[in-house]
Design a protein around this motif. Structure first.
Motif, PDB file in Angstrom:
ATOM      1  N   ASN A 167       0.772  -1.230   0.000  1.00  0.00           N
ATOM      2  CA  ASN A 167       0.000   0.000   0.000  1.00  0.00           C
ATOM      3  C   ASN A 167       0.809   1.289   0.000  1.00  0.00           C
ATOM      4  O   ASN A 167       0.521   2.208   0.768  1.00  0.00           O
ATOM      5  N   PRO A 176       0.800   3.886  -2.509  1.00  0.00           N
ATOM      6  CA  PRO A 176       0.023   4.068  -3.737  1.00  0.00           C
ATOM      7  C   PRO A 176       0.699   4.886  -4.823  1.00  0.00           C
ATOM      8  O   PRO A 176       0.179   4.958  -5.930  1.00  0.00           O
ATOM      9  N   THR A 229       0.010  -1.547  -9.463  1.00  0.00           N
ATOM     10  CA  THR A 229      -1.342  -1.085  -9.119  1.00  0.00           C
ATOM     11  C   THR A 229      -2.314  -1.210 -10.279  1.00  0.00           C
ATOM     12  O   THR A 229      -3.524  -1.103 -10.085  1.00  0.00           O
TER      13      THR A 229
END
Lengths: 93, 378, 464
Positions: C397, C399, C432
């Motif tokens: 995580n 991002p 991602t």
């Protein structure tokens, strides 16, 4: 190995790690060191790994050496000067 | 179909919001957190990381000591060491006036029962800081530390999520209203409802407060930081001075982080914080004055963030003056990082039990506006 | 020596073809111009050292290089205030106009300008391969600089990668009498087919194609071995490069050598346009971020322009046209009469020059291995962070590139993200599934180049 196409015509002398190196007037310190295959330029602060010039245009900051006591000098952005004392940068400044 | 009603809706995904969410979840509350950008995007993620009791304003000391205990076992709270290092914090005295100022502070603290700050003399100063400038005559010392701000905030968010907190990023509230004791917050993508509301919106905290009818004077500031290229280790403490702005620490990797009091320009609407080198040159000069070795230092980068400052530089913490079921924890004025874990624990206690913990008493909203003093509580 | 310019109509950053041409055009129109460049002599990278080159080197480097001498001579004889060895480290919007902070001879100064052209050119697309940090490994561009500025070559060079610049270098080395040991080319066969539909359009830029064909001819004639569609490339050695290994034609090969030159394209140098928070977009066929520019080179910031390869990779000739076009536009906006036909002329030249680009960009898209490096490959050379570490942070995580930076220190070293930025964005895209436009790039903060703390302590910005 690197080599000059023609011999030095306008010599400049400096020292690298105490040894005298001959360079061509107007060239960068990095080019002068490469022409003599003097390597590495430094060892990294993170892992003590050997590094030398990579991009020759001031982008990569690999060619850091200590010049006349000043650390973190980019050899590729520094023109050779008569009598300059250059040493490898070992780790952090 | 109406949205589910959680127990607590927190606005703001900085350290105070995430810590409050975590502890509220420990209390068994169902918690939703809304963050308009991303977790730790602003002051919480980009500050200097000082974990400091030293030099705090007197009203904050109890809160700060509570927080310090939590930092020393931060891993048990968030399953992450947060990059916390226990190191001395020292305020250097440069002359006799500085010494007098610091000595006075120590007696003030003693009067209120605190003894964590100790005067140190010339010699002891040099035992801690062998490279300090010759002109420095002594200082004030506390066993404090530092941590990694983004890592810490992310760790609190991660743990909060693991405890069942719903965290929504890229969610900016544009309408907040209380209907029949239930709060409803509208964002561009949704509608959230909760029995209680906690405003942890940092520099935007004043805007959020006014949406619910409270006047909370929070001004957006942009504290400036310098970080240098790596240098050989020469300083293991975190260093300030008695009366000049400075916050100076050399990290384990050799870089030196320098901050302290200089401000750039912040814009709440665009998230922009601009650097001012006209200001930073003073930081550079002060750092070199205290540590002459910094004359060889190279500025690698600068940064800033958006922080909220109040008129008296103390935070605004407490219940709303308009609503029984709304609370604020904002305005930390560039020294809220260390307080974060304690704020989280105490706000959660406050909201869950209805009783305000004594450490939070000095920071009420009432102090700012005479008109605030006789409100109608709904 | 304190420079005696403090306020100009136009400040240009960069003395490559775009900057020099813009300076000439702007001073011709009567604007006061200052040009700041970090090198001691004009020419940028493409025309590096052109004013001091020898006849022997010119013959090796070719006629395109020699053209640069003319431009550089006009520039240094011209009316622009030229500050070599001036390193710009900050630019602030003063609305109107801009204030630049720069370092010259160990002291920092400010310069105010109504308009700014950033002509800081391109840099090599990072090419992370295992062992790419070994001494003895450089970019192909570095070898060109070595040749131009020092008349120095390698006598056992293995070139790795692809693209016009790599072929040009090989041809120049052949002309110098030191043909490369080998070219290990990273163009999959499929790309040749993919590029073919663009060939008819490219024929409008036939001069480029002819040049390319001529270069290939020289290289083949010199007998330089070509290994096509190479993959799994590793650069081997302990303290220095000793060998290059790769798989080509179904076989694993190892070439023993002490020098390798890497190249798979150049990309716009974004540092200045990112510092200024200009809008950028991902250019799919150039596989790089470019600043969003209007037809005259103006960015999303009023009176802030980008000319040359810093705006989009189009080469040295286009850089000149772009510089001139932008300068004329600035003159026009400041109330000076500029015939529309002059502006149209440069726009037409730019369009003509771009004809071969789609073909070249498709054929020479980035090397797959470098775009998706194996986990052990170092991505951030300064902070020594590997692809695997970055992939784990993204999965955990982080991002975007700025969170990766906060966790792992990528982009926090001396090069300020210049070497790793695009590679980190690529890894975030990979992890991602978001687009490069969504993922973005490092937030760039001043100073643009590292600045001595002592120099900052002495810095006296001029009164506003």
């Amino acid at each position: 190995m690197y080599r000059r196409l023609t011999p030095v015509s306008a010599p400049i002398d400096f020292t690298f790690e105490g040894e005298i190196v001959q360079a061509q007037q107007g060239e960068s310190l990095a080019a002068a060191l490469m022409a003599q295959n003097l390597t590495p330029f430094r060892t990294t602060p993170v892992s003590d790994s050997p590094r030398a010039a990579y991009c020759m245009m001031g982008i990569c900051f690999e060619c850091l050496v200590t010049i006349d006591g000043q650390p973190n000098r980019q050899a590729c952005m520094t023109e050779v000067r008569q009598g300059m004392k250059v040493t490898r940068q070992r780790g952090a400044a | 179909m109406p949205t589910k009603i959680s127990d607590l809706l927190i606005i703001g995904g900085g350290l105070h919001g995430c810590a409050s969410a975590l502890f509220a979840a420990h209390h068994g509350l169902r918690v939703t957190l809304l963050e308009k950008d991303s977790i730790g995007r602003h002051a919480s993620g980009v500050n200097a990381g000082g974990v400091r009791r030293l030099g705090r304003a007197l009203p904050e000391i109890a809160l700060s000591c509570r927080a310090m205990q939590m930092w020393r076992q931060i891993e048990t709270i968030v399953d992450d060491d947060c990059g916390f290092h226990s190191v001395p914090q020292i305020k250097v005295a440069e002359n006799d006036d500085d010494l007098a100022f610091l000595t006075e502070r120590v007696s003030q603290l003693a009067e209120t029962g605190f003894s964590h700050e100790q005067m140190i003399d010339r010699q002891t100063l040099r035992a801690f800081l062998p490279n300090v400038s010759e002109h420095c005559v002594g200082g004030l010392h506390s066993d404090d530390g530092y941590a990694m701000p983004y890592q810490t905030t992310a760790a609190f968010a991660r743990k909060a999520r693991a405890l069942g907190v719903s965290i929504h990023e890229a969610e900016k509230p544009h309408h907040i209203v209380c209907e029949n004791t239930v709060w409803r917050v509208e964002t561009n993508s949704g509608s959230y409802r909760a029995k209680s509301l906690l405003n942890c919106a940092g520099a935007w905290g004043g805007e959020i407060a006014s949406q619910i009818g409270d006047h909370a004077p929070v001004e957006a500031i942009a504290p400036l930081m310098i970080v240098t290229q790596r240098m050989k280790p020469f300083c293991t403490a975190v260093v300030g001075t008695a009366r000049r702005p400075l916050s100076f620490k050399q990290m384990a990797n050799g870089t030196v982080v320098i901050g302290g009091g200089r401000l750039g320009h912040a814009d709440l609407d665009t998230n922009r914080s601009d650097i001012s080198f006209a200001e930073l040159r003073h930081t550079a000069r002060t750092a070199s004055d205290i540590f002459p070795v910094m004359r060889k230092a190279v500025v690698q980068r600068t940064w800033s963030g958006i922080e909220g400052r109040t008129p008296d530089s103390l935070p605004i913490i407490g219940r709303s003056l308009r609503h029984e079921n709304a609370f604020h924890a904002i305005g930390f004025s560039a020294h809220g990082f260390q307080l974060g874990p304690a704020i989280g624990a105490l706000m959660a206690d406050f909201i869950a039990t209805g009783t305000r913990p004594p450490e939070l008493a000095p920071f009420t909203l009432e102090r700012f506006d005479a008109a605030n003093i006789q409100p109608e509580r709904k | 020596m304190t420079p005696n310019i403090s306020n100009v109509d136009l400040c240009i950053i960069g003395a490559g073809p775009a900057g020099m041409a813009a300076a000439l055009e702007a001073t011709n129109k009567g604007l006061s111009v200052a040009l700041l460049d970090e090198a001691p002599r004009p020419g940028g990278q493409i025309y590096r050292n052109v004013q001091r080159t020898t006849p022997a080197l010119s013959a090796i480097l070719g006629p395109d290089y020699v053209h640069g001498a003319q431009l550089a001579d006009q520039f240094t004889a011209g009316a622009a205030a030229y500050l070599p060895q001036a390193v710009v480290w900050h630019i602030e919007a003063t609305e109107p106009g801009y204030r630049l902070s720069y370092s010259l001879n160990g002291a920092s100064h400010t310069l105010d300008a109504k308009s700014v052209i950033a002509a800081t050119g391109a840099l090599e697309r990072p090419m992370p391969l295992p062992g790419w940090t070994l001494p003895g490994v450089t970019t192909a561009g570095a070898l060109q600089i070595l040749l131009k500025s020092s008349g120095t070559v390698s006598d056992d060079l293995v070139l790795v990668g692809h693209g016009p610049l790599l072929l040009l270098l090989a041809a120049q080395l052949v002309a110098a009498g030191y043909p490369p040991r080998a070219i290990v080319e990273t163009v999959p066969m499929a790309k040749y087919w993919k590029a073919l539909p663009h060939l008819p359009a490219a024929l409008r830029g036939w001069r480029y194609l002819l040049k390319g064909a001529a270069m290939l001819g020289k290289i083949r004639k010199a007998g330089v071995p070509f290994y096509g569609d190479a993959s799994d490339i590793t650069l081997e050695g302990e303290a220095h490069l000793t060998a290059v290994s790769f798989t080509a034609g179904g076989k694993r090969q190892t070439l023993e050598t002490s020098n390798a030159g890497l190249h798979h394209g150049v990309v716009p140098n974004q540092q200045v346009s990112r510092l200024m928070r200009c809008a950028h977009r991902w250019h799919p066929s150039q596989h790089a971020f470019v600043p969003v520019l209007d037809a005259y080179g103006e960015t999303s910031n009023l009176d802030f322009y980008v000319a040359g390869d810093g705006g989009s990779i189009r080469g040295a000739r286009s850089a000149e046209w772009a510089g001139r076009l932008t300068a004329l536009r600035i003159a026009q906006k400041s109330g000076i009469a500029v015939p529309q036909k002059d502006i149209n002329h440069f726009q037409r030249k730019l369009n003509e020059d771009a004809a071969a680009r789609p073909f070249l960009e498709t054929l020479y898209a980035p090397a797959a291995q470098a775009l998706s490096p194996n986990d052990n490959t170092m991505i951030c050379r300064c902070e020594e962070v590997t692809a695997g570490q970055i992939r784990r942070a993204v999965a955990d995580n982080a991002p975007g590139p700025n969170q990766v930076k906060s966790f792992l220190r990528t982009g926090m070293g001396p090069c300020q993200g210049r070497m790793c930025g695009l590679a980190v964005t690529a890894l975030v895209v990979e992890g991602t599934g978001r687009t490069p436009d969504e993922v973005g790039y490092y937030r760039i903060r001043p100073p643009l180049k590292p600045l001595a703390l002592s120099e900052l302590a002495e810095y006296e910005p001029a009164a506003e």
